[in-house]
Enzyme design. Structure first.
Site: not given
Length: 247
Positions: A111-115
Site C-alpha cells: 500500500l502506498d504511504a497515503d493509503t
C-alpha cells in the site's frame, strides 16, 4: 510410546492442537476418510506425522500447526507508513509492528504511504509469493472517499474497463456504500496489483480519491482492527488463503 518421539506425533493430536476439534472428534474425521497427509487419505488411527513438514488437509482445506513455526498476522497499516521492512530513506515502515519477533516476516499486499488498511505479515514464503503473484488473481477490496455525485452507470463503466497509461484495467466489483454531503464512499474490488491503480482508476473517471482504505485481501477481512494494530489470522482464514492460491 511418547507422542513426541522422533518418528512423529499422532495425527489426531496434531489435528486437535491445530483447533480442528477434540482428539475424539479428530479420530472420527480420520476414520471417515476426511483427512489427507501429503496428498494421501489417512484412515488409520495412531498414524504419526511430522507436523513441521507434513501437508495436512481436512475436507480439502489445509491446516497449519504450531510446530511448523509459521506466523500469519493481519496489520491495519496507518497512513504515513511505507510498505517495506526496511526503508532506506528512514521513513516509518513495517518493522515497528513486528519488533521482538524472531521470525523473518514477509509483507503481502503493498500500500502506498497515503493509503491505509489491510496488509498481511507472514513467514510462509510460498503463500506470500502466490498471494502477490498476478496469475492467482487474489481479490482486493478497497473503500474510497471521492467527490460525488456518482453516475448510476459508473459501476458498469468500471466493470467494462478503463484505459490507463500502462494498459486497461477493469474492476471485479463496485458499489456505493455511503454518502455524506458532497462526499461519497465507494467500494472497489479488483485483482489488479499495479501501483496506485485504484487512485488512478477513479481519477480517470472524474472522482479523485480523498481517502483510501483496503478492507479485504482475498478472504481475510480487516474488520474492527484499529490502525497500527495487528492480530493473528484464524485457522479458518489461513485455510481460505491456501484455497485461494491452490496450496
Amino acid at each position: 510410546m511418547p507422542d513426541d518421539e522422533p518418528q512423529g506425533i499422532r495425527l489426531q493430536k496434531v489435528l486437535a492442537a491445530a483447533g480442528v476439534g477434540s482428539r475424539r472428534a479428530s479420530e472420527a474425521l480420520i476414520a471417515a476418510g476426511r483427512v489427507e497427509v501429503d496428498g494421501k487419505v489417512v484412515r488409520t488411527l495412531g498414524t504419526r506425522v511430522d507436523p513441521a513438514r507434513a501437508v495436512i488437509k481436512v475436507d480439502g482445506s489445509r491446516i497449519t500447526t504450531a510446530e511448523a513455526g509459521l506466523v500469519y498476522l493481519a496489520l491495519n497499516k496507518p497512513t504515513g507508513v511505507v510498505s517495506t521492512m526496511n526503508d532506506p530513506e528512514g521513513r516509518p515502515d513495517l518493522t515497528g509492528y513486528v519488533l521482538g519477533r524472531k521470525e523473518r516476516l514477509f509483507h503481502v499486499g503493498r500500500l502506498d504511504a497515503d493509503t491505509e488498511g489491510l496488509i498481511l505479515l507472514t513467514n510462509d514464503g510460498e503463500l506470500a509469493h502466490r498471494l502477490a503473484h498476478p496469475s492467482y488473481e487474489v481479490l482486493k477490496t478497497y473503500v474510497a472517499e471521492v467527490p460525488g455525485p456518482i453516475a448510476p452507470s459508473l459501476g458498469r463503466q468500471l466493470r467494462a474497463g478503463i484505459d490507463l497509461d500502462d494498459g486497461p484495467v477493469r474492476v471485479d466489483g463496485f458499489r456505493v456504500v455511503g454518502r455524506s454531503g458532497t462526499r461519497v464512499m465507494v467500494e472497489v474490488i479488483l485483482h489488479e496489483g499495479r501501483k496506485h491503480v485504484v487512485r488512478r482508476l477513479l481519477d480517470a473517471v472524474g472522482h479523485p480519491v480523498k481517502r483510501l482504505v483496503r478492507t479485504h485481501l482475498g478472504p481475510v477481512a480487516m474488520g474492527e482492527l484499529r490502525p497500527g494494530n495487528t492480530r493473528k489470522l484464524t485457522p479458518e482464514e489461513v485455510a481460505a488463503l491456501y484455497r485461494d492460491v491452490g496450496l
